[in-house]
Design a protein around this motif. Sequence first.
Motif, PDB file in Angstrom:
ATOM      1  N   VAL A  78       0.781  -1.300  -0.106  1.00 24.75           N
ATOM      2  CA  VAL A  78      -0.049   0.118   0.111  1.00 24.75           C
ATOM      3  C   VAL A  78       0.765   1.580  -0.057  1.00 24.75           C
ATOM      4  O   VAL A  78       0.367   2.287  -0.321  1.00 24.75           O
ATOM      5  CB  VAL A  78      -1.231  -0.020   1.264  1.00 24.75           C
ATOM      6  CG1 VAL A  78      -1.964  -1.170   0.938  1.00 24.75           C
ATOM      7  CG2 VAL A  78      -0.224  -0.045   2.462  1.00 24.75           C
ATOM      8  N   ASN A  79       2.003   1.051   0.360  1.00 26.55           N
ATOM      9  CA  ASN A  79       2.852   2.379   0.379  1.00 26.55           C
ATOM     10  C   ASN A  79       3.810   2.536  -0.653  1.00 26.55           C
ATOM     11  O   ASN A  79       4.583   3.197  -0.783  1.00 26.55           O
ATOM     12  CB  ASN A  79       3.751   2.148   1.861  1.00 26.55           C
ATOM     13  CG  ASN A  79       3.082   2.472   3.002  1.00 26.55           C
ATOM     14  OD1 ASN A  79       1.694   3.152   2.866  1.00 26.55           O
ATOM     15  ND2 ASN A  79       3.310   1.793   3.932  1.00 26.55           N
ATOM     16  N   PHE A  80       3.730   1.730  -1.732  1.00 28.04           N
ATOM     17  CA  PHE A  80       4.352   1.601  -2.990  1.00 28.04           C
ATOM     18  C   PHE A  80       3.566   1.771  -4.252  1.00 28.04           C
ATOM     19  O   PHE A  80       2.252   1.598  -4.173  1.00 28.04           O
ATOM     20  CB  PHE A  80       5.070   0.525  -3.131  1.00 28.04           C
ATOM     21  CG  PHE A  80       6.163   0.664  -1.876  1.00 28.04           C
ATOM     22  CD1 PHE A  80       7.396   1.130  -1.885  1.00 28.04           C
ATOM     23  CD2 PHE A  80       5.832  -0.067  -0.548  1.00 28.04           C
ATOM     24  CE1 PHE A  80       8.466   1.208  -0.980  1.00 28.04           C
ATOM     25  CE2 PHE A  80       6.855  -0.181   0.280  1.00 28.04           C
ATOM     26  CZ  PHE A  80       8.117   0.558   0.345  1.00 28.04           C
ATOM     27  N   GLU A  81       4.098   1.907  -5.305  1.00 28.77           N
ATOM     28  CA  GLU A  81       3.261   2.189  -6.670  1.00 28.77           C
ATOM     29  C   GLU A  81       3.497   0.718  -7.342  1.00 28.77           C
ATOM     30  O   GLU A  81       3.005   0.728  -8.653  1.00 28.77           O
ATOM     31  CB  GLU A  81       3.465   3.368  -7.422  1.00 28.77           C
ATOM     32  CG  GLU A  81       3.050   4.830  -6.792  1.00 28.77           C
ATOM     33  CD  GLU A  81       3.523   5.666  -7.563  1.00 28.77           C
ATOM     34  OE1 GLU A  81       4.277   5.760  -8.561  1.00 28.77           O
ATOM     35  OE2 GLU A  81       2.956   6.718  -7.281  1.00 28.77           O
ATOM     36  N   ASN A  82       4.147  -0.147  -6.684  1.00 29.02           N
ATOM     37  CA  ASN A  82       4.299  -1.451  -7.598  1.00 29.02           C
ATOM     38  C   ASN A  82       4.734  -2.659  -6.528  1.00 29.02           C
ATOM     39  O   ASN A  82       5.005  -2.117  -5.415  1.00 29.02           O
ATOM     40  CB  ASN A  82       5.436  -1.242  -8.337  1.00 29.02           C
ATOM     41  CG  ASN A  82       7.077  -1.011  -7.999  1.00 29.02           C
ATOM     42  OD1 ASN A  82       7.446  -1.906  -7.068  1.00 29.02           O
ATOM     43  ND2 ASN A  82       7.537  -0.158  -8.439  1.00 29.02           N
TER      44      ASN A  82
END
Length: 164
Positions: A78-82
Amino acid sequence: MFIGFILFILIISVSCEKDDICVDGDTPLLVLRFYDAADTSLLKSVTDLRITGIGNGDPVNTFTDRSTTDSVAIPLRVNFENTQFQLIINSDDSTDGTETGNIDTLQFNYINQEVFISRACGFIANFDGLEENLTADDDNWIDSIEIVDTLISSQLNAHVKIFH
């Protein structure tokens, strides 16, 4: 004594609100379904499937490790884009502890969208704009991938079809 009891009940009934219990507060998992590459309408189980998250090295704990299945639900970060995964077919450990199954590396890219559910639940994450990137190697067991739904806001239906 009786007045104290009535006062206690009154305080409890006023302080509790309907949304103090969270029933709808889970971030949805990404649902993968596995299909036969020769007949794309048929589900096809993956034998001894293991999925590990790249970066933590641990097997995903949302399904039974090294199980034979045609569907899995896996978490996205949830804290990343991948999020990157190793999908391993015929997974087994050799005597020295190294993986002997066929490993394919798959990355999912997405936009994280926080959604406020309630005071008790707080926020969950939905994921939009889902894209995939399969790392090509000499022995890919995954033939192709189809994104069925680019928005992950529920885990009731499959988001991704994997053909093998």
